[in-house]
Design an enzyme around this catalytic site. Structure first.
Site, mmCIF file in Angstrom:
data_model
loop_
_atom_site.group_PDB
_atom_site.id
_atom_site.type_symbol
_atom_site.label_atom_id
_atom_site.label_comp_id
_atom_site.label_asym_id
_atom_site.label_seq_id
_atom_site.Cartn_x
_atom_site.Cartn_y
_atom_site.Cartn_z
ATOM 1 N N GLY A 1 5.827 38.696 38.920
ATOM 2 C CA GLY A 1 4.572 37.897 39.215
ATOM 3 C C GLY A 1 5.202 36.667 40.094
ATOM 4 N N GLY A 2 4.808 35.600 39.724
ATOM 5 C CA GLY A 2 5.090 34.242 40.151
ATOM 6 C C GLY A 2 6.586 33.950 40.086
ATOM 7 N N GLY B 1 22.736 42.496 75.215
ATOM 8 C CA GLY B 1 22.158 41.265 74.737
ATOM 9 C C GLY B 1 22.815 40.773 73.705
ATOM 10 C CB ALA B 2 24.959 42.510 71.078
HETATM 11 C C1 HXC Z 1 2.114 35.656 28.122
HETATM 12 C C2 HXC Z 1 3.845 36.902 27.764
HETATM 13 C C3 HXC Z 1 3.875 37.165 29.099
HETATM 14 C C4 HXC Z 1 3.025 36.474 29.932
HETATM 15 C C5 HXC Z 1 5.338 38.396 28.295
HETATM 16 N N1 HXC Z 1 4.795 37.636 27.232
HETATM 17 N N2 HXC Z 1 4.918 37.991 29.493
HETATM 18 N N3 HXC Z 1 3.028 35.933 27.310
HETATM 19 N N4 HXC Z 1 2.069 35.674 29.586
HETATM 20 N N5 HXC Z 1 3.101 36.533 31.284
HETATM 21 C C6 HXC Z 1 5.262 37.682 25.992
HETATM 22 C C7 HXC Z 1 4.925 39.040 25.134
HETATM 23 O O1 HXC Z 1 3.583 39.189 24.740
HETATM 24 C C8 HXC Z 1 5.831 39.016 24.197
HETATM 25 O O2 HXC Z 1 5.405 38.040 22.950
HETATM 26 C C9 HXC Z 1 7.018 38.264 24.661
HETATM 27 O O3 HXC Z 1 6.590 37.673 25.720
HETATM 28 C C10 HXC Z 1 8.108 39.175 25.147
HETATM 29 O O4 HXC Z 1 7.465 40.165 25.798
HETATM 30 P P1 HXC Z 1 7.774 41.809 25.601
HETATM 31 O O5 HXC Z 1 6.631 42.543 26.591
HETATM 32 O O6 HXC Z 1 7.713 41.949 24.256
HETATM 33 O O7 HXC Z 1 9.349 41.833 26.395
HETATM 34 P P2 HXC Z 1 9.671 43.058 27.335
HETATM 35 O O8 HXC Z 1 9.411 44.453 26.823
HETATM 36 O O9 HXC Z 1 11.224 42.800 27.538
HETATM 37 O O10 HXC Z 1 9.096 42.901 28.760
HETATM 38 C C11 HXC Z 1 9.076 41.830 29.499
HETATM 39 C C12 HXC Z 1 7.988 41.982 30.664
HETATM 40 C C13 HXC Z 1 6.654 42.168 30.017
HETATM 41 C C14 HXC Z 1 8.440 43.034 31.411
HETATM 42 C C15 HXC Z 1 8.125 40.572 31.447
HETATM 43 O O11 HXC Z 1 6.290 41.344 29.054
HETATM 44 C C16 HXC Z 1 5.537 41.974 31.019
HETATM 45 O O12 HXC Z 1 5.280 43.030 31.870
HETATM 46 N N6 HXC Z 1 4.812 40.909 31.071
HETATM 47 C C17 HXC Z 1 3.827 40.420 31.884
HETATM 48 C C18 HXC Z 1 4.401 40.333 33.359
HETATM 49 C C19 HXC Z 1 3.205 40.038 34.190
HETATM 50 O O13 HXC Z 1 2.365 40.843 34.602
HETATM 51 N N7 HXC Z 1 2.823 38.656 34.263
HETATM 52 C C20 HXC Z 1 1.867 38.065 35.020
HETATM 53 C C21 HXC Z 1 2.232 38.056 36.447
HETATM 54 S S1 HXC Z 1 0.993 37.336 37.474
HETATM 55 P P3 HXC Z 1 5.650 38.275 21.440
HETATM 56 O O14 HXC Z 1 5.125 37.490 20.966
HETATM 57 O O15 HXC Z 1 5.298 39.667 21.131
HETATM 58 O O16 HXC Z 1 7.102 38.034 21.440
HETATM 59 C C22 HXC Z 1 1.572 35.918 38.169
HETATM 60 C C23 HXC Z 1 0.795 35.309 39.107
HETATM 61 C C24 HXC Z 1 1.593 34.371 39.766
HETATM 62 O O17 HXC Z 1 2.764 35.516 37.798
HETATM 63 C C25 HXC Z 1 1.496 34.733 41.249
HETATM 64 C C26 HXC Z 1 1.808 33.758 42.215
HETATM 65 C C27 HXC Z 1 1.978 34.374 43.499
#
Ligand code: HXC
Length: 513
Positions: A168-169, A403-404
């Site tokens: 994401g961000g 052109g290159a």
């Molecule tokens: C809050 C989060 C989190 C998030 C992970 N965690 N991402 N908490 N917000 N975005 C937490 C999990 O709940 C977990 O907590 C711990 O971090 C580890 O995550 P896991 O999933 O267990 O780890 P892993 O299996 O290694 O997977 C990592 C990951 C996955 C691929 C990053 O966590 C994931 O897909 N996260 C969400 C990604 C996402 O969609 N983010 C939002 C994007 S939108 P615990 O307590 O269990 O340890 C965005 C908008 C901005 O960013 C746009 C700007 C242009």
């Protein structure tokens, strides 16, 4: 509790991040923790942390019960080889390194300090993106960072190191910075992960294939440098920083202890094959000209038909752009034009003189290139060279067609000094194609068409497949022997050291994006 003990206790607590089990998990995955990374990257004992007691302010979804001092990012400043850098390092053990309002504030604070003090900012990214429980304040935090990235662009070097999942961000801030480093197998970058991809497009793809270091190094070009693990990656960043100035008003450091193996003056004579249609690796030419072992190739695995990177000439940093005859005959296409243009603009923004080695048969023809916009993308390289005000030197090694020829830092688009090797062929096109067009009638009327074509090809080649037509008109300043190249470049860049060229006053140009 004694006040000293309280501080020591609080520090310990902050350093533990998300706790020992999560640190162990991070290590098991082959990753270092946020602080371990900083300590490896910076000079020993130089790191000063800021904001280790900052906590998030959210109360939604149980966050009011979960507080981690530092809030998932370690920020501060220190030195690399004695020069100040500002740094942030996301801590995946704390809520997945996700970005909260306060996490963003900490990053913005060091970014602002970096800007005020004219020092590079380095971000070590390991984050699940916007903290989902916080909603819009987290999105706003990202926007604050993106805004600062953009404002800092061209003012201070911005380096992003992707050392874990970046979703994401967490990918857009790196995308706005100058260079991205990635670690094989443990880091990946994508706007949406494999699960979302599957839901939306029904494609099944692993994280590694979708956004791993290799995919981004070879396919998308998002990744500039690949390392096999965290330690190697951070070493590469330390080394890389020695090529860059602190900011746009300074010059890169120039170490006095350079080396040059004089045997290379012999080797350089034999790099070009006798047949001008045969390939060779232009990196051999680069190696024979620059200080020993000083080339740091950028985007090594992307658009291999152009080679770009930093090197040193008698200790001074230069940026090199070279057509690569060993890949697609060194032709210019969409990807190589984009790659070259971005590199040229970085060098120009940060006072790094440009050296071009030219051996290019032209732009790649075809529907694929035309429909995907070779006109616009090729123009990027033309634009980037044309607007560059740093010292610029071109050496035409062999082909400079069509052109290159214009695009590759020709005299007419502002290059300061242009040289050609005796093998240079500078013309509108290759002799074969040229003969076919301009002697079409004669060839078609000849009894032996093939023989006529060959005769006319030889005639055209005799006239244009050399550097002297261009030298007669001053489009090249001298024709030089390969072994003279290093010396001539050293003198050339020294003569341009005080170059001060100013672009016409404007808000900003409109590069064909
Ligand atoms: C809050 C989060 C989190 C998030 C992970 N965690 N991402 N908490 N917000 N975005 C937490 C999990 O709940 C977990 O907590 C711990 O971090 C580890 O995550 P896991 O999933 O267990 O780890 P892993 O299996 O290694 O997977 C990592 C990951 C996955 C691929 C990053 O966590 C994931 O897909 N996260 C969400 C990604 C996402 O969609 N983010 C939002 C994007 S939108 P615990 O307590 O269990 O340890 C965005 C908008 C901005 O960013 C746009 C700007 C242009």
């Amino acid at each position: 509790m004694d006040k000293r003990d309280e501080l020591i206790e609080r520090r310990k607590n902050s350093v533990l991040g998300g706790g020992q089990p999560r640190i162990d998990k991070q290590h098991k995955q082959g990753k270092l923790t946020a602080r371990e990374r900083i300590l490896l990257l910076l000079d020993e004992g130089s790191f000063q942390e800021m904001g280790m007691f900052i906590e998030h302010r959210s109360t939604y979804f149980g966050l009011d019960k979960v507080h981690y001092p530092g809030d998932g990012v370690v920020t501060g400043y220190g030195t690399i080889h004695g020069r100040t850098v500002y740094i942030f390092s996301q801590d995946f053990t704390v809520l997945g390194g996700s970005l909260s309002e306060t996490h963003a504030l900490k990053i913005c604070k060091v970014m602002d300090l970096a800007m005020k003090n004219g020092a590079p900012i380095i971000g070590l990214n390991d984050s699940g993106g916007a903290r989902i429980q916080e909603g819009v304040v987290s999105l706003a935090g990202y926007a604050d960072i993106f805004y600062r990235n953009t404002r800092a662009s061209g003012v201070i070097p911005q380096i992003s190191v992707s050392m874990g999942p970046c979703a994401g961000g967490a990918v857009y801030s790196p995308a706005l910075t100058d260079f991205i480093f990635m670690v094989e197998e443990t880091s990946y970058m994508f706007v949406t992960g494999p699960n979302v991809v599957k839901t939306v497009t029904h494609e099944e793809v692993s994280s590694e294939d979708l956004g791993g270091a290799k995919s981004h190094a070879e396919k998308s070009g998002v990744n500039h440098f690949t390392a096999s693990n965290d330690v190697e990656c951070l070493k590469k960043v330390r080394d890389f920083m020695t090529y860059l100035p602190q900011n746009a008003n300074e010059l890169a450091p120039s170490p006095k202890n350079f080396a040059f193996n004089v045997n290379k003056l012999e080797s350089i004579k034999n790099i070009l094959p006798d047949n001008s249609n045969l390939p060779y690796d232009v990196r051999k030419v680069i190696d024979c000209v620059i200080d020993d072992n000083s080339f740091r190739e950028v985007h090594e695995d992307y658009a291999k038909n152009i080679v770009v990177g930093f090197a040193r000439l008698e200790g001074r940093t230069i940026g090199i752009v070279a057509n690569q005859p060993a890949s697609l005959a060194g032709v210019l296409d969409i990807d190589s034009s984009r790659k070259g243009a971005r590199f040229v603009r970085f060098c120009d923004a940060f006072n790094i003189p440009l050296l071009v080695f030219e051996d290019v048969p032209g732009f790649l023809p075809g529907t694929d290139q035309e429909w995907r916009g070779i006109i616009t993308h090729g123009a990027k390289l033309l634009y980037a060279f044309s607007e560059a005000t740093v010292p610029r030197i071109t050496v035409i090694l062999r082909k400079a067609y069509g052109g290159a020829f214009d695009v590759m830092n020709s005299k007419n688009i502002g290059a300061d000094l242009n040289f050609a090797w005796p093998n240079a062929e500078i013309a509108v096109m290759g002799a074969k194609g040229a003969a076919e067009i301009i002697f079409k009638k004669e060839i078609s009327e000849a009894a032996d068409k093939e023989a006529k074509w060959l005769e006319k090809e030889a005639e055209y080649a005799e006239k244009f497949a050399n550097p002297y037509r261009a030298a007669e008109r001053g489009f090249v300043d001298d024709v030089i022997l390969p072994e003279e190249t290093r010396d001539i470049l050293i003198k050339g860049f020294a003569s341009l050291e005080k170059k001060a060229e100013v672009l016409p006053a404007k808000k900003h140009g409109n590069i064909p994006l």
